[in-house]
Design a protein around this motif. Sequence first.
Motif, mmCIF file in Angstrom:
data_model
loop_
_atom_site.group_PDB
_atom_site.id
_atom_site.type_symbol
_atom_site.label_atom_id
_atom_site.label_comp_id
_atom_site.label_asym_id
_atom_site.label_seq_id
_atom_site.Cartn_x
_atom_site.Cartn_y
_atom_site.Cartn_z
ATOM 1 N N ASP A 66 0.830 -1.212 0.000
ATOM 2 C CA ASP A 66 0.000 0.000 0.000
ATOM 3 C C ASP A 66 0.863 1.261 0.000
ATOM 4 O O ASP A 66 0.547 2.251 -0.678
ATOM 5 C CB ASP A 66 -0.926 0.013 1.219
ATOM 6 N N LYS A 67 1.952 1.226 0.763
ATOM 7 C CA LYS A 67 2.836 2.397 0.842
ATOM 8 C C LYS A 67 3.508 2.648 -0.510
ATOM 9 O O LYS A 67 3.638 3.802 -0.946
ATOM 10 C CB LYS A 67 3.892 2.188 1.926
ATOM 11 N N ILE A 68 3.913 1.588 -1.179
ATOM 12 C CA ILE A 68 4.535 1.719 -2.495
ATOM 13 C C ILE A 68 3.567 2.363 -3.485
ATOM 14 O O ILE A 68 3.930 3.287 -4.225
ATOM 15 C CB ILE A 68 5.007 0.343 -3.008
ATOM 16 N N LYS A 69 2.320 1.879 -3.495
ATOM 17 C CA LYS A 69 1.319 2.445 -4.403
ATOM 18 C C LYS A 69 1.102 3.924 -4.125
ATOM 19 O O LYS A 69 1.008 4.743 -5.042
ATOM 20 C CB LYS A 69 -0.004 1.690 -4.253
ATOM 21 N N LYS A 70 1.018 4.274 -2.853
ATOM 22 C CA LYS A 70 0.746 5.663 -2.472
ATOM 23 C C LYS A 70 1.898 6.587 -2.855
ATOM 24 O O LYS A 70 1.688 7.633 -3.472
ATOM 25 C CB LYS A 70 0.479 5.750 -0.965
ATOM 26 N N VAL A 71 3.114 6.201 -2.495
ATOM 27 C CA VAL A 71 4.263 7.068 -2.758
ATOM 28 C C VAL A 71 4.522 7.184 -4.259
ATOM 29 O O VAL A 71 4.818 8.278 -4.767
ATOM 30 C CB VAL A 71 5.512 6.560 -2.017
ATOM 31 N N ASP A 72 4.410 6.089 -4.984
ATOM 32 C CA ASP A 72 4.586 6.157 -6.440
ATOM 33 C C ASP A 72 3.543 7.071 -7.072
ATOM 34 O O ASP A 72 3.856 7.857 -7.981
ATOM 35 C CB ASP A 72 4.473 4.761 -7.061
ATOM 36 N N ARG A 73 2.302 6.989 -6.603
ATOM 37 C CA ARG A 73 1.238 7.843 -7.131
ATOM 38 C C ARG A 73 1.549 9.311 -6.864
ATOM 39 O O ARG A 73 1.366 10.175 -7.728
ATOM 40 C CB ARG A 73 -0.099 7.451 -6.507
ATOM 41 N N GLU A 74 2.054 9.599 -5.661
ATOM 42 C CA GLU A 74 2.378 10.977 -5.292
ATOM 43 C C GLU A 74 3.539 11.518 -6.121
ATOM 44 O O GLU A 74 3.507 12.660 -6.591
ATOM 45 C CB GLU A 74 2.696 11.050 -3.801
ATOM 46 N N ARG A 75 4.578 10.693 -6.298
ATOM 47 C CA ARG A 75 5.723 11.128 -7.102
ATOM 48 C C ARG A 75 5.311 11.357 -8.553
ATOM 49 O O ARG A 75 5.750 12.326 -9.183
ATOM 50 C CB ARG A 75 6.844 10.095 -7.027
ATOM 51 N N LYS A 76 4.496 10.457 -9.075
ATOM 52 C CA LYS A 76 4.021 10.575 -10.452
ATOM 53 C C LYS A 76 3.218 11.861 -10.635
ATOM 54 O O LYS A 76 3.434 12.611 -11.606
ATOM 55 C CB LYS A 76 3.167 9.353 -10.796
ATOM 56 N N THR A 77 2.315 12.138 -9.691
ATOM 57 C CA THR A 77 1.484 13.341 -9.785
ATOM 58 C C THR A 77 2.336 14.596 -9.724
ATOM 59 O O THR A 77 2.154 15.538 -10.514
ATOM 60 C CB THR A 77 0.440 13.361 -8.652
ATOM 61 N N TYR A 78 3.275 14.632 -8.782
ATOM 62 C CA TYR A 78 4.156 15.792 -8.634
ATOM 63 C C TYR A 78 4.952 16.019 -9.920
ATOM 64 O O TYR A 78 4.992 17.133 -10.458
ATOM 65 C CB TYR A 78 5.103 15.567 -7.459
ATOM 66 N N TYR A 79 5.588 14.958 -10.415
ATOM 67 C CA TYR A 79 6.450 15.088 -11.592
ATOM 68 C C TYR A 79 5.652 15.515 -12.814
ATOM 69 O O TYR A 79 6.038 16.445 -13.539
ATOM 70 C CB TYR A 79 7.155 13.757 -11.864
ATOM 71 N N GLU A 80 4.547 14.851 -13.054
ATOM 72 C CA GLU A 80 3.785 15.128 -14.272
ATOM 73 C C GLU A 80 3.100 16.485 -14.214
ATOM 74 O O GLU A 80 2.954 17.152 -15.242
ATOM 75 C CB GLU A 80 2.783 13.998 -14.522
ATOM 76 N N THR A 81 2.696 16.916 -13.013
ATOM 77 C CA THR A 81 2.097 18.234 -12.869
ATOM 78 C C THR A 81 3.112 19.330 -13.165
ATOM 79 O O THR A 81 2.803 20.340 -13.808
ATOM 80 C CB THR A 81 1.544 18.422 -11.437
ATOM 81 N N ARG A 82 4.339 19.138 -12.705
ATOM 82 C CA ARG A 82 5.377 20.159 -12.886
ATOM 83 C C ARG A 82 6.016 20.148 -14.274
ATOM 84 O O ARG A 82 6.465 21.186 -14.766
ATOM 85 C CB ARG A 82 6.476 19.950 -11.837
ATOM 86 N N THR A 83 6.074 18.984 -14.918
ATOM 87 C CA THR A 83 6.863 18.875 -16.146
ATOM 88 C C THR A 83 6.043 18.659 -17.414
ATOM 89 O O THR A 83 6.528 18.953 -18.515
ATOM 90 C CB THR A 83 7.869 17.718 -16.040
ATOM 91 N N GLY A 84 4.841 18.112 -17.282
ATOM 92 C CA GLY A 84 4.071 17.760 -18.465
ATOM 93 C C GLY A 84 4.595 16.512 -19.147
ATOM 94 O O GLY A 84 4.142 16.145 -20.242
ATOM 95 N N ARG A 85 5.538 15.837 -18.510
ATOM 96 C CA ARG A 85 6.103 14.595 -19.046
ATOM 97 C C ARG A 85 5.534 13.385 -18.315
ATOM 98 O O ARG A 85 4.930 13.518 -17.261
ATOM 99 C CB ARG A 85 7.629 14.582 -18.875
ATOM 100 N N THR A 86 5.782 12.206 -18.873
ATOM 101 C CA THR A 86 5.378 10.959 -18.224
ATOM 102 C C THR A 86 6.451 10.527 -17.249
ATOM 103 O O THR A 86 7.620 10.379 -17.623
ATOM 104 C CB THR A 86 5.153 9.845 -19.266
ATOM 105 N N TRP A 87 6.086 10.352 -15.988
ATOM 106 C CA TRP A 87 7.028 9.915 -14.954
ATOM 107 C C TRP A 87 7.563 8.531 -15.298
ATOM 108 O O TRP A 87 6.806 7.603 -15.546
ATOM 109 C CB TRP A 87 6.317 9.878 -13.612
ATOM 110 N N GLY A 88 8.883 8.411 -15.388
ATOM 111 C CA GLY A 88 9.511 7.143 -15.734
ATOM 112 C C GLY A 88 9.524 6.847 -17.215
ATOM 113 O O GLY A 88 9.972 5.780 -17.633
ATOM 114 N N GLY A 89 9.055 7.795 -18.032
ATOM 115 C CA GLY A 89 9.009 7.578 -19.476
ATOM 116 C C GLY A 89 10.389 7.658 -20.113
ATOM 117 O O GLY A 89 11.273 8.368 -19.638
#
Length: 213
Positions: A154-177
Motif C-alpha cells: 500500500d505504501k509503495i502504491k501511495k508514494v509512487d502515485r504521489e511522485r508521479k502526480t508531482y512530476y507530471e504536474t510540474r513537467t508535463g512529461r510521463t514519470w519514468g518515461g
Amino acid sequence: MMEHTIITIGRQFGSGGHEIGNRLSERLDIPLYDHNLIHMAAQELRISNEDATKVDETILGRFLSAYASSSLEYRVFMNSDESGKTLTDRVYDRQCAIIRKLAEEGPGIFVGRCADYILGDYTNCINTFIYAYKDDRIRRIMKLYKLDEKQASDKIKKVDRERKTYYETRTGRTWGGIDASDMVLNASLLGIDGVVDALEAVYRKWEERKDNK
C-alpha cells in the motif's frame, strides 16, 4: 556553459534509488542532492523545514491528487502570498534555482525533484530512472519500515502515485518515461551494486569523452 557532468536519478519507491545515489556519490566523490534541497529552499525562503517538507515531491502529490479545495491544509499551502505565488510554487521555484546553481558549480547527483526537467538545457546531464520488480520493492520496504506485506504494498502504491502526480504536474512529461531518460535501469536484474557499476562506467566514459574533445 556547464562543462562538468551531472547525474539525475528518478526512481520508483522501494527500487533502491536513494541508496544507489549514496553509493555512487561515495564512489565518484561528488555530492548527492536529495532531501537537503528542501532544507536549502526553506532556508532561502525563511520558512520552516516542516512547511517546506509539506510541499515536497511526495507530500505535494498527495494534496494535488486527493484533497478537495475545502480542505484547510490544502488551502494553507495552495493560497497565494502578496506576490501571487503559492507556497508550493515558491518552494518549487527556489528549488529550481538551487538545482541550477549547484549544477553550474560542479558535478553532482540529483535524486528526484524534477531535476532532469529543470536541467533539460544542460548538455552534460545523464538522466536515469531506476525501477525494480514489485516483489523486490515490497521486500525492501518491509525491511526498511518494519511493515507487513500489505502495508508495504500500500505504501509503495501511495508514494509512487504521489511522485508521479508531482512530476507530471510540474513537467508535463510521463514519470519514468523513456523520453525523459537516457538510461532506465532495473535494480532487480542488476542489483544495487550493478546499477552503481553501470552508472559509474557511464559517468567515467562521459568524462573521458569530454577530455578528448
